[in-house]
Design a protein around this motif. Structure first.
Motif, PDB file in Angstrom:
ATOM      1  N   HIS A 131       7.185   9.499   4.539  1.00 47.94           N
ATOM      2  CA  HIS A 131       7.135   8.081   4.164  1.00 47.94           C
ATOM      3  C   HIS A 131       6.579   7.265   5.325  1.00 47.94           C
ATOM      4  O   HIS A 131       7.270   7.014   6.305  1.00 47.94           O
ATOM      5  CB  HIS A 131       8.552   7.588   3.796  1.00 47.94           C
ATOM      6  N   HIS A 144       3.901   3.825   6.009  1.00 47.93           N
ATOM      7  CA  HIS A 144       2.977   2.786   5.522  1.00 47.93           C
ATOM      8  C   HIS A 144       1.834   2.645   6.515  1.00 47.93           C
ATOM      9  O   HIS A 144       1.715   1.638   7.217  1.00 47.93           O
ATOM     10  CB  HIS A 144       3.727   1.469   5.317  1.00 47.93           C
ATOM     11  N   HIS A 178       6.429  -1.700  -5.156  1.00 48.02           N
ATOM     12  CA  HIS A 178       7.630  -1.775  -4.326  1.00 48.02           C
ATOM     13  C   HIS A 178       8.506  -2.938  -4.806  1.00 48.02           C
ATOM     14  O   HIS A 178       7.982  -3.992  -5.169  1.00 48.02           O
ATOM     15  CB  HIS A 178       7.163  -2.004  -2.886  1.00 48.02           C
ATOM     16  N   GLU A 224       5.787   3.311  -3.849  1.00 46.94           N
ATOM     17  CA  GLU A 224       7.209   3.228  -3.612  1.00 46.94           C
ATOM     18  C   GLU A 224       7.848   2.337  -4.664  1.00 46.94           C
ATOM     19  O   GLU A 224       7.409   1.196  -4.857  1.00 46.94           O
ATOM     20  CB  GLU A 224       7.441   2.669  -2.202  1.00 46.94           C
ATOM     21  N   HIS A 260      14.439   7.460  -0.135  1.00 47.13           N
ATOM     22  CA  HIS A 260      13.916   7.250   1.215  1.00 47.13           C
ATOM     23  C   HIS A 260      14.872   6.381   2.040  1.00 47.13           C
ATOM     24  O   HIS A 260      15.599   5.561   1.497  1.00 47.13           O
ATOM     25  CB  HIS A 260      12.494   6.684   1.084  1.00 47.13           C
ATOM     26  N   ASP A 267       8.934   5.797   7.978  1.00 46.08           N
ATOM     27  CA  ASP A 267       8.826   4.464   7.375  1.00 46.08           C
ATOM     28  C   ASP A 267       8.026   3.535   8.303  1.00 46.08           C
ATOM     29  O   ASP A 267       8.194   2.320   8.263  1.00 46.08           O
ATOM     30  CB  ASP A 267      10.197   3.851   7.056  1.00 46.08           C
TER      31      ASP A 267
END
Ligand SMILES: [Zn+2]
Length: 272
Positions: free
Chosen positions: A6, A8, A63, A96, A159, A209
């Protein structure tokens, strides 16, 4: 070989360094980075980024924090883009997606309902295409579990897991893995560290993350995918096993739960 499940990597915090960050991580043994989308506006960006780096794959989804600005038509766009992406070897999951009942604006009744609607509709897309889901679960463990039981995707990852042992077991029973990352590196994070130490290693995947949830030694700086081996070393220490064991088992877990994940260049896969 490590996997960041995970990251971004397209976030604005990385500026024009996304590819350089991926290369830096590769140099540290991070063989694969999963890049989730957050809104229809970044679908093409995460797909393009995953294609442009040697160690990337991606997910498509809306998201919960982007739900306030999302429209009904975005779900149609998502379904269309997922259908097309099924032919793309670097497309691995719906995500996500999830529910955030922490941010006050998102907990107002109408917004709570809109979040649940978008979550359920996206679970249906995952189910229809036989895809796993990457889930954001904040102050919403039991509500997420309820909807996942009703509309079951092909497993997935909870997550940045931050629930109880009982909730962890409920996800495991539903075929989910639990994502652990920077939060586990803080000695005050007693519950997360206890779960990281005691849950079956077969149920754990690693994640950064990034650029968020920096590990203790980076905090409050920007997190990045090259931190995965050091985060994995913390997990190894908590469990009293070697970092090599943690790398091998958690990478196997990531591949098991995200079966579309492409093989790592130069590494022979069992089924090749
Ligand atoms: Zn995320």
């Amino acid at each position: 070989m490590w996997i960041d499940t995970h990251c971004h990597l397209d976030a604005h915090e990385f500026g024009n360094e996304s590819a350089a960050q991926a290369a830096l991580a590769a140099g540290q043994g991070v063989g694969m980075i999963v890049i989730p989308a957050v809104e229809t506006a970044n679908f093409a960006i995460v797909a393009g980024l995953a294609a442009s780096i040697g160690n990337g794959c991606y997910a498509l989804g809306i998201h919960p924090i982007y739900v306030p600005n999302a429209q009904e038509d975005d779900l149609r766009v998502l379904r269309e883009r997922v259908a097309a992406a099924m032919a793309d070897a670097r497309f691995v999951a719906l995500g996500e997606i999830g529910l955030d009942f922490f941010i006050p604006m998102l907990t107002e009744p109408a917004m709570r309902e809109k979040q649940i609607y978008f979550f359920r509709e996206q679970l249906k897309i995952a189910r229809d295409f036989g895809l796993p889901v990457l889930m954001h679960v904040r102050r919403s463990q039991d509500v997420v579990l309820k909807h996942v039981r009703q509309i079951a995707p092909a497993g997935g990852i909870a997550h940045a897991f931050n629930g109880s042992a009982q909730q962890a077991q409920a996800y495991i029973d539903l075929g989910f893995k639990l994502g652990f990352g920077g939060a586990m590196t803080f000695t005050r994070a007693l519950q997360i560290r206890r779960l990281a130490a005691e849950l079956p290693l077969e149920s754990i995947v690693l994640e950064t993350d990034a650029p968020d949830i920096s590990p203790a030694w980076v905090h409050p700086g920007r997190n990045s995918p090259d931190q995965i081996p050091r985060i994995g070393a913390v997990l190894a220490e908590l469990r009293g096993v070697t970092a090599q064991q943690v790398a091998a088992v958690t990478s196997g877990n990531a591949r098991a739960v995200l079966p579309r994940m492409p093989g790592i260049a130069g590494v022979r896969q069992e089924n090749d």
